[in-house]
Design a protein around this motif. Structure first.
Motif, PDB file in Angstrom:
ATOM      1  N   LEU A 298      -3.091  -5.385 -32.409  1.00  7.85           N
ATOM      2  CA  LEU A 298      -3.073  -4.624 -33.657  1.00  7.85           C
ATOM      3  C   LEU A 298      -2.230  -3.362 -33.520  1.00  7.85           C
ATOM      4  CD1 LEU A 298      -6.772  -5.061 -34.823  1.00  7.85           C
ATOM      5  CD2 LEU A 298      -4.716  -6.053 -35.847  1.00  7.85           C
ATOM      6  N   LEU A 299      -2.267  -2.723 -32.368  1.00  5.55           N
ATOM      7  CA  LEU A 299      -1.401  -1.563 -32.135  1.00  5.55           C
ATOM      8  C   LEU A 299       0.062  -1.971 -32.232  1.00  5.55           C
ATOM      9  CD1 LEU A 299      -3.320   0.126 -29.186  1.00  5.55           C
ATOM     10  CD2 LEU A 299      -2.872   1.187 -31.407  1.00  5.55           C
ATOM     11  N   GLU A 300       0.393  -3.127 -31.678  1.00  2.14           N
ATOM     12  CA  GLU A 300       1.770  -3.622 -31.759  1.00  2.14           C
ATOM     13  C   GLU A 300       2.150  -3.928 -33.208  1.00  2.14           C
ATOM     14  OE1 GLU A 300       4.436  -7.457 -30.271  1.00  2.14           O
ATOM     15  OE2 GLU A 300       2.412  -7.149 -29.479  1.00  2.14           O
ATOM     16  N   LEU A 301       1.243  -4.557 -33.936  1.00  2.00           N
ATOM     17  CA  LEU A 301       1.516  -4.900 -35.330  1.00  2.00           C
ATOM     18  C   LEU A 301       1.754  -3.646 -36.170  1.00  2.00           C
ATOM     19  CD1 LEU A 301      -0.405  -7.567 -37.391  1.00  2.00           C
ATOM     20  CD2 LEU A 301       0.044  -5.336 -38.363  1.00  2.00           C
ATOM     21  N   ALA A 302       0.869  -2.632 -36.011  1.00  2.40           N
ATOM     22  CA  ALA A 302       1.008  -1.396 -36.784  1.00  2.40           C
ATOM     23  C   ALA A 302       2.259  -0.633 -36.384  1.00  2.40           C
ATOM     24  CB  ALA A 302      -0.235  -0.520 -36.588  1.00  2.40           C
ATOM     25  N   GLY A 303       2.543  -0.578 -35.084  1.00  2.54           N
ATOM     26  CA  GLY A 303       3.725   0.144 -34.618  1.00  2.54           C
ATOM     27  C   GLY A 303       5.015  -0.496 -35.107  1.00  2.54           C
ATOM     28  N   THR A 304       5.066  -1.824 -35.106  1.00  2.00           N
ATOM     29  CA  THR A 304       6.255  -2.533 -35.587  1.00  2.00           C
ATOM     30  C   THR A 304       6.481  -2.261 -37.067  1.00  2.00           C
ATOM     31  OG1 THR A 304       5.922  -4.276 -33.941  1.00  2.00           O
ATOM     32  CG2 THR A 304       7.337  -4.793 -35.819  1.00  2.00           C
TER      33      THR A 304
ATOM     34  N   PRO B 128      -0.407  -0.241 -41.676  1.00  2.00           N
ATOM     35  CA  PRO B 128       0.075  -0.883 -42.903  1.00  2.00           C
ATOM     36  C   PRO B 128      -1.031  -1.646 -43.621  1.00  2.00           C
ATOM     37  CG  PRO B 128       0.644  -2.222 -41.007  1.00  2.00           C
ATOM     38  CD  PRO B 128       0.013  -0.968 -40.467  1.00  2.00           C
ATOM     39  N   ALA B 129      -0.753  -1.996 -44.860  1.00  2.00           N
ATOM     40  CA  ALA B 129      -1.643  -2.909 -45.582  1.00  2.00           C
ATOM     41  C   ALA B 129      -1.524  -4.298 -44.963  1.00  2.00           C
ATOM     42  CB  ALA B 129      -1.268  -2.954 -47.052  1.00  2.00           C
ATOM     43  N   LEU B 130      -2.612  -5.037 -44.981  1.00  2.00           N
ATOM     44  CA  LEU B 130      -2.598  -6.423 -44.524  1.00  2.00           C
ATOM     45  C   LEU B 130      -2.886  -7.330 -45.707  1.00  2.00           C
ATOM     46  CD1 LEU B 130      -4.476  -6.271 -41.089  1.00  2.00           C
ATOM     47  CD2 LEU B 130      -2.014  -6.162 -41.535  1.00  2.00           C
ATOM     48  N   HIS B 131      -1.936  -8.213 -46.020  1.00  2.00           N
ATOM     49  CA  HIS B 131      -2.072  -9.148 -47.134  1.00  2.00           C
ATOM     50  C   HIS B 131      -2.290 -10.560 -46.583  1.00  2.00           C
ATOM     51  CE1 HIS B 131       0.297  -6.480 -50.236  1.00  2.00           C
ATOM     52  NE2 HIS B 131      -0.597  -5.798 -49.543  1.00  2.00           N
ATOM     53  N   TYR B 132      -3.167 -11.276 -47.237  1.00  2.00           N
ATOM     54  CA  TYR B 132      -3.373 -12.680 -46.898  1.00  2.00           C
ATOM     55  C   TYR B 132      -3.476 -13.443 -48.210  1.00  2.00           C
ATOM     56  CZ  TYR B 132      -5.196 -16.916 -44.669  1.00  2.00           C
ATOM     57  OH  TYR B 132      -5.364 -18.208 -44.226  1.00  2.00           O
ATOM     58  N   ARG B 133      -2.483 -14.289 -48.465  1.00  2.00           N
ATOM     59  CA  ARG B 133      -2.381 -14.995 -49.745  1.00  2.00           C
ATOM     60  C   ARG B 133      -2.412 -13.975 -50.887  1.00  2.00           C
ATOM     61  NH1 ARG B 133      -5.720 -20.685 -48.637  1.00  2.00           N
ATOM     62  NH2 ARG B 133      -4.696 -21.099 -46.634  1.00  2.00           N
ATOM     63  N   ARG B 134      -3.395 -14.066 -51.782  1.00  2.00           N
ATOM     64  CA  ARG B 134      -3.433 -13.113 -52.900  1.00  2.00           C
ATOM     65  C   ARG B 134      -4.406 -11.969 -52.655  1.00  2.00           C
ATOM     66  NH1 ARG B 134      -3.505 -17.211 -58.074  1.00  2.00           N
ATOM     67  NH2 ARG B 134      -4.929 -18.336 -56.697  1.00  2.00           N
ATOM     68  N   SER B 135      -4.788 -11.751 -51.418  1.00  2.00           N
ATOM     69  CA  SER B 135      -5.770 -10.713 -51.093  1.00  2.00           C
ATOM     70  C   SER B 135      -5.148  -9.585 -50.281  1.00  2.00           C
ATOM     71  CB  SER B 135      -6.947 -11.307 -50.306  1.00  2.00           C
ATOM     72  OG  SER B 135      -7.675 -12.215 -51.099  1.00  2.00           O
TER      73      SER B 135
ATOM     74  N   GLY C 184       9.570   0.506 -41.285  1.00  2.00           N
ATOM     75  CA  GLY C 184       9.388   1.138 -42.579  1.00  2.00           C
ATOM     76  C   GLY C 184       8.676   0.270 -43.595  1.00  2.00           C
ATOM     77  N   ARG C 185       7.813  -0.610 -43.137  1.00  2.00           N
ATOM     78  CA  ARG C 185       7.081  -1.500 -44.049  1.00  2.00           C
ATOM     79  C   ARG C 185       5.676  -0.965 -44.300  1.00  2.00           C
ATOM     80  NH1 ARG C 185       6.502  -7.101 -41.859  1.00  2.00           N
ATOM     81  NH2 ARG C 185       6.665  -6.147 -39.798  1.00  2.00           N
ATOM     82  N   ARG C 186       5.285  -0.908 -45.579  1.00  3.45           N
ATOM     83  CA  ARG C 186       3.928  -0.458 -45.920  1.00  3.45           C
ATOM     84  C   ARG C 186       2.927  -1.603 -45.891  1.00  3.45           C
ATOM     85  NH1 ARG C 186       5.100   3.408 -50.672  1.00  3.45           N
ATOM     86  NH2 ARG C 186       3.710   2.089 -51.898  1.00  3.45           N
ATOM     87  N   ALA C 187       3.405  -2.835 -45.854  1.00  8.99           N
ATOM     88  CA  ALA C 187       2.501  -3.981 -45.881  1.00  8.99           C
ATOM     89  C   ALA C 187       2.996  -5.061 -44.930  1.00  8.99           C
ATOM     90  CB  ALA C 187       2.383  -4.539 -47.295  1.00  8.99           C
ATOM     91  N   VAL C 188       2.041  -5.794 -44.354  1.00  2.00           N
ATOM     92  CA  VAL C 188       2.325  -6.935 -43.491  1.00  2.00           C
ATOM     93  C   VAL C 188       1.608  -8.144 -44.076  1.00  2.00           C
ATOM     94  CG1 VAL C 188       1.973  -7.950 -41.202  1.00  2.00           C
ATOM     95  CG2 VAL C 188       2.597  -5.536 -41.417  1.00  2.00           C
TER      96      VAL C 188
ATOM     97  N   ARG D   4      -8.282  -6.870 -54.036  1.00  2.00           N
ATOM     98  CA  ARG D   4      -8.231  -5.776 -53.068  1.00  2.00           C
ATOM     99  C   ARG D   4      -9.630  -5.589 -52.494  1.00  2.00           C
ATOM    100  NH1 ARG D   4      -5.181  -0.023 -53.065  1.00  2.00           N
ATOM    101  NH2 ARG D   4      -6.582   1.132 -51.695  1.00  2.00           N
ATOM    102  N   VAL D   5      -9.801  -5.936 -51.240  1.00  2.00           N
ATOM    103  CA  VAL D   5     -11.116  -5.868 -50.603  1.00  2.00           C
ATOM    104  C   VAL D   5     -11.511  -4.410 -50.400  1.00  2.00           C
ATOM    105  CG1 VAL D   5     -12.445  -6.430 -48.529  1.00  2.00           C
ATOM    106  CG2 VAL D   5     -10.808  -8.090 -49.469  1.00  2.00           C
ATOM    107  N   HIS D   6     -12.715  -4.063 -50.835  1.00  2.00           N
ATOM    108  CA  HIS D   6     -13.269  -2.733 -50.580  1.00  2.00           C
ATOM    109  C   HIS D   6     -14.117  -2.736 -49.309  1.00  2.00           C
ATOM    110  CE1 HIS D   6     -12.880  -1.456 -55.080  1.00  2.00           C
ATOM    111  NE2 HIS D   6     -11.744  -1.407 -54.429  1.00  2.00           N
ATOM    112  N   THR D   7     -15.053  -3.674 -49.259  1.00  2.00           N
ATOM    113  CA  THR D   7     -15.925  -3.730 -48.081  1.00  2.00           C
ATOM    114  C   THR D   7     -16.623  -5.078 -48.045  1.00  2.00           C
ATOM    115  OG1 THR D   7     -17.639  -2.522 -46.848  1.00  2.00           O
ATOM    116  CG2 THR D   7     -17.998  -2.791 -49.195  1.00  2.00           C
TER     117      THR D   7
END
Length: 647
Positions: A325-331, A538-545, A336-340, A387-390
């Protein structure tokens, strides 16, 4: 126009007056904070001439105004609850005929009960009994106190008599009589003072303190017990609303929950519970059953799992999952990407990095999310995001305290699956460790069986107390059972109080609520692990979530101090925003609460600066797009759906 930080009381008054003139908003704020309402009235009436007091009141009202418009968490008259349904097409109607349900303010009610309990004459016919959270150790009696603290007193002969005589409910006068018979030489006043002190410290509980399955605790009080100072200030609202969402939304919510379960940090239980299970196996082995009171005794048993008696969880070592996850966020930050967008291969890699796959899934839980769509037709066409809250630990966790408003929702939980197919689901009933949170644990009885902890109750066929329970081990899993019958129980705690915040929940309550699911995946909102310390994730997107939104950490030390002019402070803030790629609109997060901020507006900048003046850092999340709530006429909302495992 928002006045500057150095404005006069008159300038603050000019901002407050038109805002306070909105009757609906004024009534909402008054219900939430009568003290703030009185301050504002005094400022507007010219009784307050202190500029700093006027500014503080305006900042507080500004926060409420943003909550009023943007935050759907049910609280007083700010937001209410209602049932949704799923169907072929979407529909949304919100009317004005909302139902308001009022209960007594917990703190003023507690004060009134304490006054009554201190009067022996008034208490004569009131039954009392020993708190089943009390434990005798080393010649002293220990009972949980407010927060995570504990009260103890010497086990004198008089206290020992009370512990024996009041094991079951007994009238106050009868208990005083037993003390008089055993200790005739002791002054009558001192005997009465002992009982009053034991009631004050909650070693004794009286029938005046209604069990948590009584929705309105005032119902347990005799006529005359409520003084004029006890306010009917706790408000819940059932909305006059009809909402139907398309089945595609239900499918997407199931998909988001499934991937969050696959991405759980602890797929086979937390390290604390795994170590506890290993210690149980080493000491007693498979097949043995140990009484709950003996097991949790720190001197003669294992005590409680690590972290249960502290205000926070113990630190955890760096894991392979953390490194990924550190690698994913750092990349993402470098690019310059706000979402993955999470691919299936990324999910599989993170899932494998968390450890062995679970043998048993979490049987049920709740997902809380925002449905983002610009219109109802767009929603029907599938043009939406979740958008998942919790994610809650179990079905009924977030909805439980509203069961009195939504009985249909409660009825659906009677046939939830259990980890152990042979176990019966039972409802856990308890009082919180802080009086002000009392209404957060109140829920009408929905399940046939009750486990009552730290409450006044009579012994009934459907009520089980901690002393009646044992813990056993089978197949590497701990289970809870009734000692007399061998019947296995799994407990449902209908409260949204976070058990990790141990200062709000008696540790034994958390133990009983978690033990049966201790070896299942601990599904929560997405946990970045060690990457939470990064200045950006970054934001993490999966399909439409959107599993988790983009997040920035702004440290107060990176901006000028509180004496610097606001213009200079804002310049430095905007320079940081440019470097970090922070959008205009963000959500300021404090624990699980979020406040919408538009960083182009002076009022919002002042609120952010005020926040940073009281804390070393601000956590900012990317805000939803402006038209995200268009399908429901722009109303802020959260959708809570109970989901069960299909195994």
């Amino acid at each position: 126009m928002w006045p500057g930080p150095d404005s006069s009381t008159e300038q603050w008054r000019s901002w407050l007056a038109p805002v306070w003139a909105d009757k609906a908003f004024r009534n909402t704020v008054t219900g939430a904070s009568p003290d703030l309402a009185r301050q504002i009235e005094a400022i507007l009436d010219g009784q307050v001439l202190n500029d700093r007091r006027a500014r503080r009141a305006a900042l507080a009202l500004a926060r409420y105004s943003l909550r009023y418009a943007h935050r759907p968490t049910p609280f007083g008259l700010f937001a209410g609850v209602g049932l949704i349904e799923f169907g072929d097409t979407s529909f949304a109607r919100v009317g004005d005929d909302h139902k308001v349900f009022r209960r007594r303010d917990p703190e003023s009610l507690d004060s009134a009960i304490s006054v009554w309990e201190a009067d022996g004459a008034l208490m004569a016919d009131v039954e009392v009994r020993v708190n089943n959270l009390a434990r005798v150790r080393g010649g002293r009696v220990h009972v949980p106190s407010a927060g995570a603290s504990e009260f103890s007193l010497a086990l004198t002969p008089a206290v020992a008599l009370v512990l024996e005589a009041a094991r079951s409910p007994i009238p106050h006068s009868a208990l005083v009589g037993k003390l008089a018979a055993e200790f005739p030489m002791v002054d009558e006043r001192r005997r009465a003072e002992l009982i009053s002190e034991l009631l004050r410290t909650r070693l004794l509980l009286s029938a005046l303190r209604a069990a948590a399955t009584i929705v309105d605790p005032a119902d347990a009080l005799p006529t005359g017990a409520l003084g004029p100072h006890v306010r009917a200030a706790a408000v819940d609202v059932r909305l006059d609303a009809e909402v139907r969402l398309p089945e595609t939304v239900a499918v997407e919510m199931e998909t988001a929950t499934t991937v969050l379960a696959r991405l759980a940090t602890y797929p086979t239980g937390t390290p604390a519970w795994r170590r506890y299970t290993e210690r149980f196996a080493a000491r007693w082995g498979e097949g043995a059953e140990v009484g709950v009171e003996q097991l949790t005794d720190p001197d003669h048993g294992l005590g409680l799992p690590e972290g249960f008696g502290s205000m926070s969880e113990p630190p955890r070592p760096m894991s392979r999952r953390d490194r990924l996850l550190l690698e994913l966020a750092g990349t993402a930050a470098i690019q310059g990407r706000r979402a993955v967008i999470l691919s299936e291969s990324m999910v599989e890699e993170l899932q494998a990095a968390a450890g062995e796959p679970p043998l048993i899934p979490a049987p049920h839980l709740e997902l809380c999310a925002q449905v983002q769509a610009r219109s109802l037709p767009a929603l029907d066409k599938g043009d939406f995001r979740i958008r998942v809250h919790t994610v809650s630990r179990a079905a009924g966790t977030m909805t439980g305290r509203f069961w009195h408003l939504l009985p249909d929702a409660a009825a659906e939980l009677t046939d939830l699956p259990t980890v152990d197919p042979e176990a019966q689901l039972a409802q856990l009933s308890f009082h919180p460790a802080h009086v002000q949170a009392d209404l957060l644990t109140r829920a009408p009885q929905t399940l046939p069986r009750l486990v009552s902890v730290g409450e006044f109750r009579h012994s009934e066929e459907n009520v089980v107390f901690p002393a009646d329970l044992v813990v056993g081990l089978r197949g590497g899993h701990l289970y809870l059972a009734v000692a007399a019958s061998g019947e296995r129980l799994e407990l449902l705690a209908p409260t949204a109080i976070n058990f990790v915040w141990n200062n709000y929940t008696p540790p034994l309550v958390r133990f009983l609520a978690e033990i049966s699911r201790a070896a299942t995946p601990q599904v929560t909102w997405f946990d970045w692990g060690a990457a939470w310390t990064l200045p950006f994730t970054p934001a993490l997107h999966y399909r439409r979530s959107i599993l988790v939104a983009a997040r920035w950490q702004l440290r107060a030390r990176d901006l000028p101090g509180r004496v610097a002019p606001l213009e200079r402070w804002a310049e430095r803030l905007h320079a940081w925003r440019t470097r970090a790629g922070v959008p205009d609109c963000v959500l300021l997060a404090v624990d699980d609460q979020q406040l919408f901020l538009d960083l182009t507006q002076d009022l919002h900048l002042d609120l952010l600066r005020s926040h940073l003046g009281a804390t070393p850092a601000a956590i900012l999340y990317d805000a939803p797009p402006p038209d995200a709530d268009g399908w429901i006429d722009g109303r802020a909302h959260s959708i809570v759906v109970s989901l069960r495992s299909s195994r």
